[in-house]
Design an enzyme around this catalytic site. Structure first.
Site, PDB file in Angstrom:
ATOM      1  N   ARG A 110       0.715  -1.177   0.160  1.00 35.28           N
ATOM      2  CA  ARG A 110      -0.008  -0.063   0.007  1.00 35.28           C
ATOM      3  C   ARG A 110       0.990   1.315   0.033  1.00 35.28           C
ATOM      4  O   ARG A 110       0.306   2.429   0.440  1.00 35.28           O
ATOM      5  CB  ARG A 110      -1.042   0.178   1.137  1.00 35.28           C
ATOM      6  CG  ARG A 110      -2.076  -1.119   1.192  1.00 35.28           C
ATOM      7  CD  ARG A 110      -3.009  -1.318   0.006  1.00 35.28           C
ATOM      8  NE  ARG A 110      -4.028  -1.812   0.073  1.00 35.28           N
ATOM      9  CZ  ARG A 110      -5.426  -1.646   0.768  1.00 35.28           C
ATOM     10  NH1 ARG A 110      -5.542  -0.364   0.971  1.00 35.28           N
ATOM     11  NH2 ARG A 110      -6.052  -2.232   0.662  1.00 35.28           N
ATOM     12  N   ARG A 123      -2.727   6.861   0.400  1.00 34.21           N
ATOM     13  CA  ARG A 123      -3.169   7.859   1.096  1.00 34.21           C
ATOM     14  C   ARG A 123      -2.245   8.544   1.937  1.00 34.21           C
ATOM     15  O   ARG A 123      -2.352   9.716   2.723  1.00 34.21           O
ATOM     16  CB  ARG A 123      -4.383   7.726   1.789  1.00 34.21           C
ATOM     17  CG  ARG A 123      -5.633   7.535   1.040  1.00 34.21           C
ATOM     18  CD  ARG A 123      -6.806   6.677   1.554  1.00 34.21           C
ATOM     19  NE  ARG A 123      -6.275   5.571   1.892  1.00 34.21           N
ATOM     20  CZ  ARG A 123      -7.004   4.590   2.538  1.00 34.21           C
ATOM     21  NH1 ARG A 123      -8.179   4.759   2.950  1.00 34.21           N
ATOM     22  NH2 ARG A 123      -6.613   3.327   3.110  1.00 34.21           N
ATOM     23  N   ARG A 125      -5.839  12.111  -6.485  1.00 35.53           N
ATOM     24  CA  ARG A 125      -7.031  11.450  -6.495  1.00 35.53           C
ATOM     25  C   ARG A 125      -8.120  12.595  -6.233  1.00 35.53           C
ATOM     26  O   ARG A 125      -9.215  12.397  -6.808  1.00 35.53           O
ATOM     27  CB  ARG A 125      -6.844  10.758  -5.070  1.00 35.53           C
ATOM     28  CG  ARG A 125      -8.076  10.302  -4.374  1.00 35.53           C
ATOM     29  CD  ARG A 125      -8.486   8.803  -4.790  1.00 35.53           C
ATOM     30  NE  ARG A 125      -8.953   8.064  -3.748  1.00 35.53           N
ATOM     31  CZ  ARG A 125     -10.485   8.496  -3.560  1.00 35.53           C
ATOM     32  NH1 ARG A 125     -11.045   9.387  -3.900  1.00 35.53           N
ATOM     33  NH2 ARG A 125     -11.176   8.192  -2.490  1.00 35.53           N
ATOM     34  N   ASP A 130      -6.594  -2.596  -7.818  1.00 37.69           N
ATOM     35  CA  ASP A 130      -7.284  -3.304  -6.675  1.00 37.69           C
ATOM     36  C   ASP A 130      -7.428  -4.756  -6.816  1.00 37.69           C
ATOM     37  O   ASP A 130      -7.846  -5.133  -7.949  1.00 37.69           O
ATOM     38  CB  ASP A 130      -8.591  -2.582  -5.955  1.00 37.69           C
ATOM     39  CG  ASP A 130      -8.692  -2.779  -4.878  1.00 37.69           C
ATOM     40  OD1 ASP A 130      -8.445  -1.694  -3.869  1.00 37.69           O
ATOM     41  OD2 ASP A 130      -9.398  -3.694  -4.312  1.00 37.69           O
ATOM     42  N   TYR A 179     -15.199 -11.447  -0.635  1.00 42.07           N
ATOM     43  CA  TYR A 179     -15.728 -10.134  -1.200  1.00 42.07           C
ATOM     44  C   TYR A 179     -16.963 -10.534  -2.033  1.00 42.07           C
ATOM     45  O   TYR A 179     -17.986  -9.739  -1.958  1.00 42.07           O
ATOM     46  CB  TYR A 179     -14.829  -9.113  -2.031  1.00 42.07           C
ATOM     47  CG  TYR A 179     -13.854  -8.553  -0.764  1.00 42.07           C
ATOM     48  CD1 TYR A 179     -14.326  -7.429  -0.009  1.00 42.07           C
ATOM     49  CD2 TYR A 179     -12.477  -8.912  -0.745  1.00 42.07           C
ATOM     50  CE1 TYR A 179     -13.492  -6.916   0.803  1.00 42.07           C
ATOM     51  CE2 TYR A 179     -11.696  -8.434  -0.123  1.00 42.07           C
ATOM     52  CZ  TYR A 179     -12.092  -7.229   0.936  1.00 42.07           C
ATOM     53  OH  TYR A 179     -11.535  -6.868   2.002  1.00 42.07           O
TER      54      TYR A 179
HETATM   55  O1  CP3 Z   1       0.538   0.507  -3.213  1.00 44.85           O
HETATM   56  C1  CP3 Z   1      -0.189  -0.671  -3.290  1.00 44.85           C
HETATM   57  O2  CP3 Z   1      -0.239  -1.226  -2.506  1.00 44.85           O
HETATM   58  C2  CP3 Z   1      -1.029  -0.934  -4.738  1.00 44.85           C
HETATM   59  C3  CP3 Z   1      -2.195  -0.713  -4.654  1.00 44.85           C
HETATM   60  C4  CP3 Z   1      -3.448  -1.447  -3.940  1.00 44.85           C
HETATM   61  C5  CP3 Z   1      -4.610  -1.102  -3.546  1.00 44.85           C
HETATM   62  N1  CP3 Z   1      -5.185  -2.255  -3.087  1.00 44.85           N
HETATM   63  C6  CP3 Z   1      -4.894   0.413  -3.632  1.00 44.85           C
HETATM   64  C7  CP3 Z   1      -5.988   0.750  -2.750  1.00 44.85           C
HETATM   65  C8  CP3 Z   1      -3.268  -2.810  -3.677  1.00 44.85           C
HETATM   66  C9  CP3 Z   1      -2.086  -4.022  -3.662  1.00 44.85           C
HETATM   67  C10 CP3 Z   1      -4.553  -3.367  -3.064  1.00 44.85           C
HETATM   68  C11 CP3 Z   1      -4.755  -4.663  -2.537  1.00 44.85           C
HETATM   69  C12 CP3 Z   1      -6.149  -4.812  -1.755  1.00 44.85           C
HETATM   70  N2  CP3 Z   1      -7.186  -4.181  -2.160  1.00 44.85           N
HETATM   71  C13 CP3 Z   1      -6.316  -5.863  -0.745  1.00 44.85           C
HETATM   72  C14 CP3 Z   1      -5.065  -6.750  -0.322  1.00 44.85           C
HETATM   73  C15 CP3 Z   1      -4.164  -6.100   0.574  1.00 44.85           C
HETATM   74  C16 CP3 Z   1      -4.672  -5.898   2.010  1.00 44.85           C
HETATM   75  O3  CP3 Z   1      -4.721  -4.643   2.354  1.00 44.85           O
HETATM   76  O4  CP3 Z   1      -4.920  -6.812   2.575  1.00 44.85           O
HETATM   77  C17 CP3 Z   1      -7.475  -5.799  -0.250  1.00 44.85           C
HETATM   78  C18 CP3 Z   1      -8.226  -6.511   0.759  1.00 44.85           C
HETATM   79  C19 CP3 Z   1      -8.108  -4.838  -1.063  1.00 44.85           C
HETATM   80  C20 CP3 Z   1      -9.507  -4.233  -1.033  1.00 44.85           C
HETATM   81  C21 CP3 Z   1      -9.882  -2.967  -0.736  1.00 44.85           C
HETATM   82  N3  CP3 Z   1      -9.610  -1.841  -1.339  1.00 44.85           N
HETATM   83  C22 CP3 Z   1     -10.315  -2.253   0.455  1.00 44.85           C
HETATM   84  C23 CP3 Z   1     -10.782  -3.205   1.755  1.00 44.85           C
HETATM   85  C24 CP3 Z   1     -10.334  -0.943   0.644  1.00 44.85           C
HETATM   86  C25 CP3 Z   1     -10.634   0.112   1.756  1.00 44.85           C
HETATM   87  C26 CP3 Z   1      -9.873  -0.007   2.913  1.00 44.85           C
HETATM   88  C27 CP3 Z   1      -8.404   0.713   2.477  1.00 44.85           C
HETATM   89  O5  CP3 Z   1      -7.390   0.106   2.845  1.00 44.85           O
HETATM   90  O6  CP3 Z   1      -8.387   1.971   2.068  1.00 44.85           O
HETATM   91  C28 CP3 Z   1      -9.837  -0.780  -0.696  1.00 44.85           C
HETATM   92  C29 CP3 Z   1      -9.457   0.800  -1.098  1.00 44.85           C
HETATM   93  C30 CP3 Z   1      -8.076   1.014  -1.894  1.00 44.85           C
HETATM   94  N4  CP3 Z   1      -7.232   0.291  -2.324  1.00 44.85           N
HETATM   95  C31 CP3 Z   1      -7.536   2.153  -1.388  1.00 44.85           C
HETATM   96  C32 CP3 Z   1      -6.211   1.989  -2.340  1.00 44.85           C
HETATM   97  C33 CP3 Z   1      -5.189   3.063  -2.124  1.00 44.85           C
HETATM   98  C34 CP3 Z   1      -7.919   3.415  -0.786  1.00 44.85           C
HETATM   99  C35 CP3 Z   1      -8.597   4.380  -1.782  1.00 44.85           C
HETATM  100  C36 CP3 Z   1      -8.719   5.732  -1.564  1.00 44.85           C
HETATM  101  O7  CP3 Z   1      -7.584   6.280  -2.136  1.00 44.85           O
HETATM  102  O8  CP3 Z   1      -9.392   6.334  -0.841  1.00 44.85           O
END
Ligand code: CP3
Length: 345
Positions: free
Chosen positions: A27, A31, A40, A77, A155
């Protein structure tokens, strides 16, 4: 000559002797960076960012420029896969993902399909990888990724985040046959998707099994590892990393997969994990992301303790899960700089 200015992570994964441990953060694109938030904010939301290759490439590269990590991870994602299969998601501000339609029983399986043109449905991710590769211009390798079938099933059935994921778990016990059918479909699509990512330029692929920790060893072996194994066996083009969060009970089984790297969360002791996984895989992790809330001195100290525990074996430094959004980027840099200043011998 390597095609990269910095190929440290690939050399480490290949088991070569390196001058230091490579470092990146799960991640890392997101943010924590004001520069990410600015991109964003200029768009309608998360999905538009994910679906616009030039902008996705831009935020993928930000942590390489701003934090100095040894690898980029494509900005996308794991939820793009269920969407491509027929279940669209929304990303609700400050709440997380939400699926309007979910699989509740056998009858709902008709809502999804594995017989799809993955290159077409997920063309925006493939294009983002191509643009990123071009713009990275060999600075560091690029990591592609997907969710593990079990986590995607979570999911598809729960439709949102959950503490217990009792809906997917209930289905494992009520209708295991249906669960296998869906897991099988997700696996087929995921293999095609990863191969397309690799063709487009992904140098490593990581499988995120974020919810493996809610299962026990028996269920994870039957409904989790089985499908991760199929993916690992199918992907022979580039190194594969398996990150099964919370699956401390499955480390031995995961160590037997045909992947090169095993991701560890912060619950997993390094020496114990090494003993379970054996010497022939790279381990990745596992500083508690909450350590980055501490002062700089404590971060440095805890990072060095972690690096010392690696004992000059095959390791990639990372956090034990994604970096939390309210982390100070300077604290993230402290972690990265401490790793980069620590020589292996
Ligand atoms: O930098 C990176 O790692 C690349 C981008 C990335 C995102 N999601 C962007 C994202 C990666 C590798 C993921 C994987 C992901 N997404 C997982 C597996 C990793 C983990 O955290 O266990 C999961 C379970 C998700 C599903 C998901 N996406 C959730 C549950 C959420 C909301 C909660 C949160 O962490 O923000 C997201 C949103 C998300 N995915 C954001 C980002 C940058 C936040 C969105 C925003 O900008 O508001």
């Amino acid at each position: 000559m390597s095609q990269y200015q910095n190929d440290l992570i690939l050399r480490m994964i290949n088991g070569e002797k390196t001058e230091r441990y490579p470092v990146w953060l799960m991640r890392q694109a997101g943010r924590i960076l004001p520069e990410y938030r600015a991109v964003r904010a200029s768009l309608s939301g998360f999905k538009e960012l994910v679906e616009t290759p030039e902008r996705a490439a831009e935020v993928t590269i930000q942590p390489v420029d701003l934090l100095g990590v040894d690898a980029a991870i494509i900005f996308s994602d794991i939820l793009v896969v269920p969407e491509a299969m027929g279940l669209p998601y929304q990303m609700i501000e400050a709440k997380g993902p939400w699926f309007e339609n979910t699989i509740k029983s056998e009858a709902d399986v008709s809502m999804i399909s594995a017989d799809i043109d993955v290159a077409d449905r997920l063309g925006y991710v493939i294009d983002a990888i191509k643009v990123t590769k071009k713009e990275l211009n060999g600075r560091v390798p690029l990591i592609g990724f997907c969710g593990a079938p079990w986590t995607i099933f979570c999911y598809m059935t729960e439709g949102q985040g959950s503490k217990t994921f009792s809906k997917p778990k209930r289905l494992l016990f009520q209708d295991p046959q249906m669960a296998h059918k869906v897991l099988d479909m997700i696996t087929d699509v995921t293999i095609k998707y990863l191969k397309l990512q690799i063709e487009a330029g992904a140098d490593i692929v990581q499988i995120f099994d974020s919810w493996s920790g809610i299962l026990g060893p028996k269920e994870y072996s039957e409904f989790g590892t089985k499908y991760v194994r199929r993916i690992c066996d199918a992907i022979t083009e580039v190194p594969v990393t398996v990150f099964a969060k919370g699956a401390y009970y499955a480390r031995k089984e995961l160590g037997e997969l045909s992947c090169q790297t095993i991701g560890l969360d912060w619950n997993m002791d390094i020496a114990e994990s090494r003993a379970l996984v054996g010497p022939n895989k790279t381990l990745q992790g596992n500083l508690d992301p909450c350590v980055l809330y501490a002062d700089f001195k404590t971060i440095e100290e805890k990072t060095k303790n972690l690096l010392n525990s690696f004992g000059n074996q095959r390791h990639i430094a990372n956090l034990g899960h994604g970096v939390y959004p309210d982390t100070d980027p300077e604290k993230v840099k402290c972690f990265i700089e401490t790793v980069k200043g620590f020589a292996t011998n």
